[in-house]
Enzyme design. Sequence first.
Site, PDB file in Angstrom:
ATOM      1  N   ILE A 150       0.815  -0.999  -0.166  1.00  0.00           N
ATOM      2  CA  ILE A 150       0.006  -0.118   0.003  1.00  0.00           C
ATOM      3  C   ILE A 150       0.814   1.193   0.087  1.00  0.00           C
ATOM      4  O   ILE A 150       1.686   1.612   1.199  1.00  0.00           O
ATOM      5  CB  ILE A 150      -0.767   0.076   1.246  1.00  0.00           C
ATOM      6  CG1 ILE A 150      -1.694  -1.339   1.474  1.00  0.00           C
ATOM      7  CG2 ILE A 150      -1.821   1.248   1.054  1.00  0.00           C
ATOM      8  CD1 ILE A 150      -2.553  -1.410   2.525  1.00  0.00           C
ATOM      9  N   PHE A 179      -1.547   4.450  -4.719  1.00  0.00           N
ATOM     10  CA  PHE A 179      -2.046   3.288  -5.115  1.00  0.00           C
ATOM     11  C   PHE A 179      -1.830   1.982  -4.184  1.00  0.00           C
ATOM     12  O   PHE A 179      -0.928   2.116  -3.414  1.00  0.00           O
ATOM     13  CB  PHE A 179      -1.694   2.679  -6.391  1.00  0.00           C
ATOM     14  CG  PHE A 179      -2.331   3.700  -7.630  1.00  0.00           C
ATOM     15  CD1 PHE A 179      -3.578   3.748  -7.854  1.00  0.00           C
ATOM     16  CD2 PHE A 179      -1.370   4.548  -7.966  1.00  0.00           C
ATOM     17  CE1 PHE A 179      -4.235   4.469  -9.156  1.00  0.00           C
ATOM     18  CE2 PHE A 179      -1.953   5.440  -9.215  1.00  0.00           C
ATOM     19  CZ  PHE A 179      -3.390   5.464  -9.745  1.00  0.00           C
ATOM     20  N   GLY A 225      10.999   3.599   5.515  1.00  0.00           N
ATOM     21  CA  GLY A 225       9.650   3.226   5.273  1.00  0.00           C
ATOM     22  C   GLY A 225       9.582   1.606   4.790  1.00  0.00           C
ATOM     23  O   GLY A 225      10.708   1.068   4.609  1.00  0.00           O
ATOM     24  N   ASP A 247       8.100   0.056   3.029  1.00  0.00           N
ATOM     25  CA  ASP A 247       8.138  -0.626   1.380  1.00  0.00           C
ATOM     26  C   ASP A 247       9.601  -0.554   1.173  1.00  0.00           C
ATOM     27  O   ASP A 247      10.178  -1.591   0.372  1.00  0.00           O
ATOM     28  CB  ASP A 247       7.556   0.352   0.519  1.00  0.00           C
ATOM     29  CG  ASP A 247       7.736   2.069   0.824  1.00  0.00           C
ATOM     30  OD1 ASP A 247       8.330   2.325   1.864  1.00  0.00           O
ATOM     31  OD2 ASP A 247       7.232   2.878   0.014  1.00  0.00           O
ATOM     32  N   ASP A 249      13.766   2.814  -6.234  1.00  0.00           N
ATOM     33  CA  ASP A 249      12.323   2.758  -6.342  1.00  0.00           C
ATOM     34  C   ASP A 249      11.821   4.101  -6.683  1.00  0.00           C
ATOM     35  O   ASP A 249      11.481   5.297  -5.997  1.00  0.00           O
ATOM     36  CB  ASP A 249      11.550   2.326  -4.865  1.00  0.00           C
ATOM     37  CG  ASP A 249      10.255   1.962  -4.935  1.00  0.00           C
ATOM     38  OD1 ASP A 249       9.576   2.327  -6.142  1.00  0.00           O
ATOM     39  OD2 ASP A 249       9.694   1.654  -4.154  1.00  0.00           O
TER      40      ASP A 249
END
Lengths: 212, 212
Positions: free
Chosen positions: B6, B10, B73, B75, B90
Amino acid sequence: MILCDIGNSFLHFYYRGRIWKESKDKLSQKDANEIIIFISVNEQSTQSLLHSHPRCFDLTPLLSIDTTYKGLGIDRIAACNAIKDGVIVDAGSAITIDIMQDGIHLGGYIMPGLAQYRKLFSAISVLDCDLNLAIDLDMFPQNTRDAVSFGTLKSIILMIKNTSKNKKIYFTGGDGKFLSRFFKDCIYDDLLIFKGMQNTIESKIINKGVTL
Amino acid sequence: MILCDIGNSFLHFYYRGRIWKESKDKLSQKDANEIIIFISVNEQSTQSLLHSHPRCFDLTPLLSIDTTYKGLGIDRIAACNAIKDGVIVDAGSAITIDIMQDGIHLGGYIMPGLAQYRKLFSAISVLDCDLNLAIDLDMFPQNTRDAVSFGTLKSIILMIKNTSKNKKIYFTGGDGKFLSRFFKDCIYDDLLIFKGMQNTIESKIINKGVTL
């Protein structure tokens, strides 16, 4: 004669060796006997100046530079008129980098200004932190604030290094002094735009005996 | 088992070799028998997922990486779990660059994403133009659109080159494929975050016989 460089944020003045800036809503009264010779990239601020002072002269039509660049801002043209060879870094609201060689403008590019990077990162909640301008650019960052500062500052510096190679670098603009610290043998000159204007005034007005 | 990453823009899903993205306001119904294992950097989107599906499991507490970086983070932690050595780029809303060596995270930094640069320049009226992503990075730009595109793209590429040196570069994220074109011997892998999640699921859940 007062010189004025009207930017997007402020009006910058030069008079008898002194420079200062004013906002368009708080323009001081100037000696009505002095002519203000100006260039501008902001129409609103230009109108404010014209309303505040009886004798203003727009230098724009007389300023030019040998270039194939389309749409070069008048402030960049003025700065380019101040030097024959070197790289000009004008670090203001945006950072413009222009390359001069033998009096010819070879091209240039634009990066966001430090304040724009700051604003951009503060808009992303998790990155809501001011830049750390004392960041060590030779160490990988270890927290978010340093990560953002490193990405911002090092990318600007790498670009200028990559462009300048053996050329002399001339820094100007609000963040010019700060950025100049990262370069050896460079010049910080907050009068660069005014010097370019002055060169044009001398060659196109005074030397030709034109009366304004 | 469905994997879900998440992000701020998106929700990205992975299921049986297929990846796709959905917006938090238009989440599709998934097979209620499948568990969704997720990580998230956006609380609102997490709530949307939890309301849309009966079986969700937050992998965050099980994900970790050997680092001294504070506030990495989730991610980025997941992506770092996918490789032992190399540089991870990224390129999404923001561009994050992380350096891995022998399974240890050495640090990382953050630059604005391409869309953020675009937005930033379009906010300055004179620079209201879309980026030219086909710009020649070896020639000095000759107009405003190219000047802005050159400043944006070349600064990102110089930073990645300066960081990677001889390290392998792994690109991921929405603009990862585009940026990967500027590098030889690099890898574009849009599954990187999911691979990192998968590695953690295998080592911390499946191999330990934990039932979710």
